[in-house]
Every structure is written in structure tokens, then in C-alpha cells.
Design an enzyme around this catalytic site. Structure first.
Site, PDB file in Angstrom:
ATOM      1  N   ARG A  16       0.854  -1.200   0.000  1.00 17.01           N
ATOM      2  CA  ARG A  16       0.000   0.000   0.000  1.00 17.01           C
ATOM      3  C   ARG A  16       0.888   1.248   0.000  1.00 17.01           C
ATOM      4  NH1 ARG A  16      -2.062   0.336   6.363  1.00 17.01           N
ATOM      5  NH2 ARG A  16      -0.306   1.605   7.023  1.00 17.01           N
ATOM      6  N   ASP A  37       5.616  -7.759   1.863  1.00 18.18           N
ATOM      7  CA  ASP A  37       4.961  -6.987   2.927  1.00 18.18           C
ATOM      8  C   ASP A  37       4.407  -7.938   3.980  1.00 18.18           C
ATOM      9  OD1 ASP A  37       3.247  -5.025   4.326  1.00 18.18           O
ATOM     10  OD2 ASP A  37       3.441  -3.802   2.536  1.00 18.18           O
ATOM     11  N   ASP A  63       8.556 -10.110   6.560  1.00 13.68           N
ATOM     12  CA  ASP A  63       8.743  -9.235   7.715  1.00 13.68           C
ATOM     13  C   ASP A  63      10.203  -8.803   7.651  1.00 13.68           C
ATOM     14  OD1 ASP A  63       9.310  -8.032  10.110  1.00 13.68           O
ATOM     15  OD2 ASP A  63       8.294  -9.525  11.346  1.00 13.68           O
ATOM     16  N   VAL A  64      10.431  -7.518   7.394  1.00 13.22           N
ATOM     17  CA  VAL A  64      11.803  -7.054   7.134  1.00 13.22           C
ATOM     18  C   VAL A  64      12.739  -7.251   8.327  1.00 13.22           C
ATOM     19  CG1 VAL A  64      11.169  -5.381   5.348  1.00 13.22           C
ATOM     20  CG2 VAL A  64      11.245  -4.643   7.751  1.00 13.22           C
ATOM     21  N   ASN A  90      11.449   0.144   1.528  1.00 13.05           N
ATOM     22  CA  ASN A  90      10.406   1.155   1.734  1.00 13.05           C
ATOM     23  C   ASN A  90       9.579   0.926   2.996  1.00 13.05           C
ATOM     24  OD1 ASN A  90       8.084   3.041   0.698  1.00 13.05           O
ATOM     25  ND2 ASN A  90       7.132   1.036   0.958  1.00 13.05           N
ATOM     26  N   TYR A 154      11.453   7.466  15.289  1.00 10.87           N
ATOM     27  CA  TYR A 154      11.321   7.602  13.825  1.00 10.87           C
ATOM     28  C   TYR A 154      12.484   8.433  13.274  1.00 10.87           C
ATOM     29  CZ  TYR A 154       8.998   8.383   9.318  1.00 10.87           C
ATOM     30  OH  TYR A 154       8.682   8.417   7.975  1.00 10.87           O
ATOM     31  N   LYS A 158      15.448   7.254  10.670  1.00 18.99           N
ATOM     32  CA  LYS A 158      15.582   7.828   9.329  1.00 18.99           C
ATOM     33  C   LYS A 158      16.934   8.524   9.130  1.00 18.99           C
ATOM     34  CE  LYS A 158      11.572   6.407   7.819  1.00 18.99           C
ATOM     35  NZ  LYS A 158      11.495   5.398   6.763  1.00 18.99           N
ATOM     36  N   VAL A 187       3.425  12.844   2.734  1.00 19.61           N
ATOM     37  CA  VAL A 187       2.649  12.122   1.720  1.00 19.61           C
ATOM     38  C   VAL A 187       1.509  11.473   2.507  1.00 19.61           C
ATOM     39  CG1 VAL A 187       2.707  10.302  -0.026  1.00 19.61           C
ATOM     40  CG2 VAL A 187       4.791  11.595   0.472  1.00 19.61           C
ATOM     41  N   THR A 189      -0.808   8.801   3.498  1.00 21.78           N
ATOM     42  CA  THR A 189      -0.932   7.347   3.285  1.00 21.78           C
ATOM     43  C   THR A 189      -1.505   6.734   4.563  1.00 21.78           C
ATOM     44  OG1 THR A 189       1.247   6.893   4.221  1.00 21.78           O
ATOM     45  CG2 THR A 189       1.178   7.318   1.851  1.00 21.78           C
TER      46      THR A 189
HETATM   47  P1  NAD Z   1       2.290   3.003   4.682  1.00 22.19           P
HETATM   48  O1  NAD Z   1       2.021   2.767   6.128  1.00 22.19           O
HETATM   49  O2  NAD Z   1       1.142   3.146   3.758  1.00 22.19           O
HETATM   50  O3  NAD Z   1       3.257   1.878   4.097  1.00 22.19           O
HETATM   51  C1  NAD Z   1       4.231   1.232   4.861  1.00 22.19           C
HETATM   52  C2  NAD Z   1       4.225  -0.239   4.467  1.00 22.19           C
HETATM   53  O4  NAD Z   1       5.257  -0.892   5.221  1.00 22.19           O
HETATM   54  C3  NAD Z   1       2.897  -0.939   4.788  1.00 22.19           C
HETATM   55  O5  NAD Z   1       2.449  -1.646   3.668  1.00 22.19           O
HETATM   56  C4  NAD Z   1       3.267  -1.861   5.937  1.00 22.19           C
HETATM   57  O6  NAD Z   1       2.506  -3.056   6.001  1.00 22.19           O
HETATM   58  C5  NAD Z   1       4.739  -2.150   5.615  1.00 22.19           C
HETATM   59  N1  NAD Z   1       5.444  -2.680   6.781  1.00 22.19           N
HETATM   60  C6  NAD Z   1       5.415  -2.234   8.055  1.00 22.19           C
HETATM   61  N2  NAD Z   1       6.156  -3.025   8.837  1.00 22.19           N
HETATM   62  C7  NAD Z   1       6.677  -3.989   8.038  1.00 22.19           C
HETATM   63  C8  NAD Z   1       7.549  -5.094   8.264  1.00 22.19           C
HETATM   64  N3  NAD Z   1       8.012  -5.392   9.488  1.00 22.19           N
HETATM   65  N4  NAD Z   1       7.900  -5.860   7.204  1.00 22.19           N
HETATM   66  C9  NAD Z   1       7.424  -5.582   5.962  1.00 22.19           C
HETATM   67  N5  NAD Z   1       6.599  -4.559   5.698  1.00 22.19           N
HETATM   68  C10 NAD Z   1       6.236  -3.778   6.722  1.00 22.19           C
HETATM   69  O7  NAD Z   1       3.191   4.328   4.654  1.00 22.19           O
HETATM   70  P2  NAD Z   1       4.010   5.056   3.467  1.00 22.19           P
HETATM   71  O8  NAD Z   1       3.835   6.506   3.649  1.00 22.19           O
HETATM   72  O9  NAD Z   1       3.705   4.458   2.156  1.00 22.19           O
HETATM   73  O10 NAD Z   1       5.484   4.703   3.923  1.00 22.19           O
HETATM   74  C11 NAD Z   1       6.480   4.223   3.055  1.00 22.19           C
HETATM   75  C12 NAD Z   1       7.833   4.710   3.546  1.00 22.19           C
HETATM   76  O11 NAD Z   1       7.923   6.134   3.395  1.00 22.19           O
HETATM   77  C13 NAD Z   1       8.096   4.433   5.026  1.00 22.19           C
HETATM   78  O12 NAD Z   1       9.427   4.025   5.207  1.00 22.19           O
HETATM   79  C14 NAD Z   1       7.877   5.797   5.674  1.00 22.19           C
HETATM   80  O13 NAD Z   1       8.577   5.951   6.880  1.00 22.19           O
HETATM   81  C15 NAD Z   1       8.411   6.708   4.583  1.00 22.19           C
HETATM   82  N6  NAD Z   1       7.950   8.098   4.672  1.00 22.19           N
HETATM   83  C16 NAD Z   1       6.616   8.383   4.677  1.00 22.19           C
HETATM   84  C17 NAD Z   1       6.223   9.720   4.725  1.00 22.19           C
HETATM   85  C18 NAD Z   1       4.764  10.093   4.719  1.00 22.19           C
HETATM   86  O14 NAD Z   1       4.458  11.272   4.949  1.00 22.19           O
HETATM   87  N7  NAD Z   1       3.849   9.184   4.452  1.00 22.19           N
HETATM   88  C19 NAD Z   1       7.182  10.740   4.770  1.00 22.19           C
HETATM   89  C20 NAD Z   1       8.517  10.407   4.761  1.00 22.19           C
HETATM   90  C21 NAD Z   1       8.905   9.068   4.699  1.00 22.19           C
END
Ligand code: NAD
Length: 260
Positions: A16, A37, A63-64, A90, A154, A158, A187, A189
Site C-alpha cells: 500500500r 509486505d 517481515d523485514v 520502503n 522515527y 531515518k 505524503v 498514506t
Molecule cells: P504506509 O504505512 O502506507 O506503508 C508502509 C508499508 O510498510 C505498509 O504496507 C506496511 O505493512 C509495511 N510494513 C510495516 N512493517 C513492516 C515489516 N516489518 N515488514 C514488511 N513490511 C512492513 O506508509 P508510506 O507513507 O507508504 O510509507 C512508506 C515509507 O515512506 C516508510 O518508510 C515511511 O517511513 C516513509 N515516509 C513516509 C512519509 C509520509 O508522509 N507518508 C514521509 C517520509 C517518509
């Protein structure tokens, strides 16, 4: 140059959000995509949708934080296409709590998923990538890796990803494996859809909007593809100008130098 025909890409957290946008774009560019995922239902449905569109995609439970889980994702890739060209680290979670209110378990969980997960991913794919002549790893960090976000776990994870990116780039440059980091701003999400901070963040962002997952995916594609063939060990902020000087911009707006 951004053609991914014949390439195999593993995208963690691909079920997602931004990972889904990357899976869709990479598959449309010709890659065989492994959506990896913990969200099995969403991941399987996405892989099916892409297959129904005539694209190459598979889901695998990953599971990463678990090395055995990485071993099966790598095995799937090698059994399917005998190669791994691209890894997008990601997957990520957020804690949304301060130092005063964060327990050790929560701190360790965020570090484990966001930082150790990427470390394990690079370890798992580096050998098959090198054997195949090289590849590209893209670590999804955050623009919070340039300042002090209120969530220390967090933020530390990062910032850590930026360091991991540079160390890994040095170690694997001679194997033709490039490793870069993408640092998105807001973003919307599943990670943050219910956060009370969305509107204040949008107002603070010079471009006055959040980014779209598809916009982040385009930058990830650039770094994953041969279009960026001489770039390694770098961070790329993509945040509508937030990191470039949002605080000074606000001051200049308050004092009338900039129009609101
Ligand atoms: P999201 O929550 O929609 O997606 C994160 C995905 O990671 C999910 O599908 C979740 O199931 C998966 N996940 C979580 N734990 C996991 C694990 N142990 N093993 C495998 N998969 C796992 O959020 P997103 O915004 O799409 O996030 C994607 C990346 O972008 C993340 O690393 C997040 O920190 C980073 N990010 C997001 C934003 C934002 O504003 N959304 C900003 C900066 C960085």
C-alpha cells in the site's frame, strides 16, 4: 533510460501507500516486481491486479526484521527470474511519541523495522546482485532525517538510514551496486492519514500541499534505473520545499517580505 524491462525488483512495504505506487510504476516500466509486505491480503490483491493488467508481479510475505523471511524472498526472486536488480527498502512504521513517553519496546520496534530491516535487506540481496553484475538499492528515509522531528525513534531511524546508505554505497561500489536514499516530506498514506498534523504540515510546506505517492515513485524509479547510473551514496529530498527553508519562509511571510 528508466526502462526496467528484464529487471527484477523487490519492494518492501509494497502492499500500500508509496510502496504500492512504486510497484505499479516499476511493473508498468517492464520490471518483474515482488511485492514484499506483512499485509498479505492487500499485497496479494495488488499482485493480482497487476497480473490482470498483463504485468509481472508476485506477492511474498516478508517481515523485514526477520532474516529467514529475507532468505525466502531472495529464494523466490532467484527461482522466478534468476536475478535481483533492484531493492526498495520502503517498509516503515512510526511511533508518534516523545522521548518522555516512549517505552524501550516501542523505540526498539521502530529502529528494527525502519533501520535494521534495510540493513538485513542489503545483506540479503548484495550477493545475488553482485553475481548478476550489479544493481540498485533505494532506501526510503524521510525529510525528518534533516532535523528534529518530535518522534525520536522515527527520526533516529531515518537519520540512521542516511548513514547506512553511505556506508553501503562505499562497500558495494566496486560490485556496481548503487545505494541511495529518498527523503520524502508529507505524503498522505495509511501511515499518517489520521494524524492531526496533516493540515499544519501542508500550511508549512512552501508548495502548500502534500506529495503524491506517484511523485515519490518517479524519483525512486530514477534512482533504481540506469538513468542514475553514476549516482551512489546520496540523499534526495522530495518535499515541496519544506527542508529548503520553510521556517525562514514563514518568518519572511510574517514580516511581509513574501506575500502569504
Ligand atoms: P504506509 O504505512 O502506507 O506503508 C508502509 C508499508 O510498510 C505498509 O504496507 C506496511 O505493512 C509495511 N510494513 C510495516 N512493517 C513492516 C515489516 N516489518 N515488514 C514488511 N513490511 C512492513 O506508509 P508510506 O507513507 O507508504 O510509507 C512508506 C515509507 O515512506 C516508510 O518508510 C515511511 O517511513 C516513509 N515516509 C513516509 C512519509 C509520509 O508522509 N507518508 C514521509 C517520509 C517518509
Amino acid at each position: 533510460m528508466s526502462d526496467l524491462k528484464g529487471r527484477l525488483a523487490i519492494i518492501t512495504g509494497g502492499a500500500r501507500g508509496q510502496g504500492e505506487a512504486e510497484a505499479r510504476l516499476f511493473a508498468a516500466k517492464g520490471a518483474a516486481v515482488i511485492i514484499a509486505d506483512v499485509l498479505a491480503e492487500e499485497g496479494r490483491a495488488l499482485a493480482q491486479t497487476l497480473q490482470d493488467d498483463g504485468l509481472e508481479a508476485r506477492f511474498t510475505y516478508l517481515d523485514v526484521t526477520d532474516p529467514a523471511s529475507w532468505a525466502s524472498a531472495v529464494a523466490l526472486a532467484l527461482e522466478w527470474k534468476s536475478r535481483i536488480d533492484i531493492l526498495v527498502n520502503n517498509a516503515g512504521i512510526i511511533n508518534r511519541s516523545t522521548i518522555s513517553n516512549t517505552g524501550l519496546d516501542a523505540w526498539e520496534r521502530v529502529l528494527k523495522v525502519n533501520l535494521t530491516g534495510a540493513f538485513l535487506g542489503i545483506q540479503a540481496v548484495s550477493e545475488p546482485m553482485a553475481e548478476n553484475g550489479g544493481g540498485s538499492v533505494v532506501n526510503i528515509s524521510s525529510n525528518s532525517a534533516f532535523s528534529g522531528h518530535y518522534d525520536p525513534a522515527y527520526t533516529a531511524s531515518k537519520w540512521g538510514l542516511r548513514g547506512l546508505t553511505r556506508s553501503a554505497a562505499m562497500e558495494f561500489a566496486s560490485k556496481n551496486i548503487r545505494i541511495n536514499a529518498v527523503c520524502p516530506g508529507l505524503v498522505v498514506t495509511g501511515l499518517n492519514a489520521s494524524s492531526p498534523h496533516l493540515e499544519p504540515m501542508i500550511q508549512m510546506t512552501p508548495m502548500k500541499r502534500s506529495g503524491k505517492p506517484e511523485e515519490i515513485a518517479e524519483l525512486v524509479l530514477f534512482l533504481a534505473s540506469d538513468a542514475s547510473s553514476f549516482i551512489t551514496g546520496e540523499d534526495f529530498v522530495i518535499d515541496g520545499g519544506f527542508t529548503a527553508g520553510a521556517a525562514y519562509r514563514r518568518v519572511a511571510t510574517q514580516t511581509g517580505i513574501f506575500k502569504a
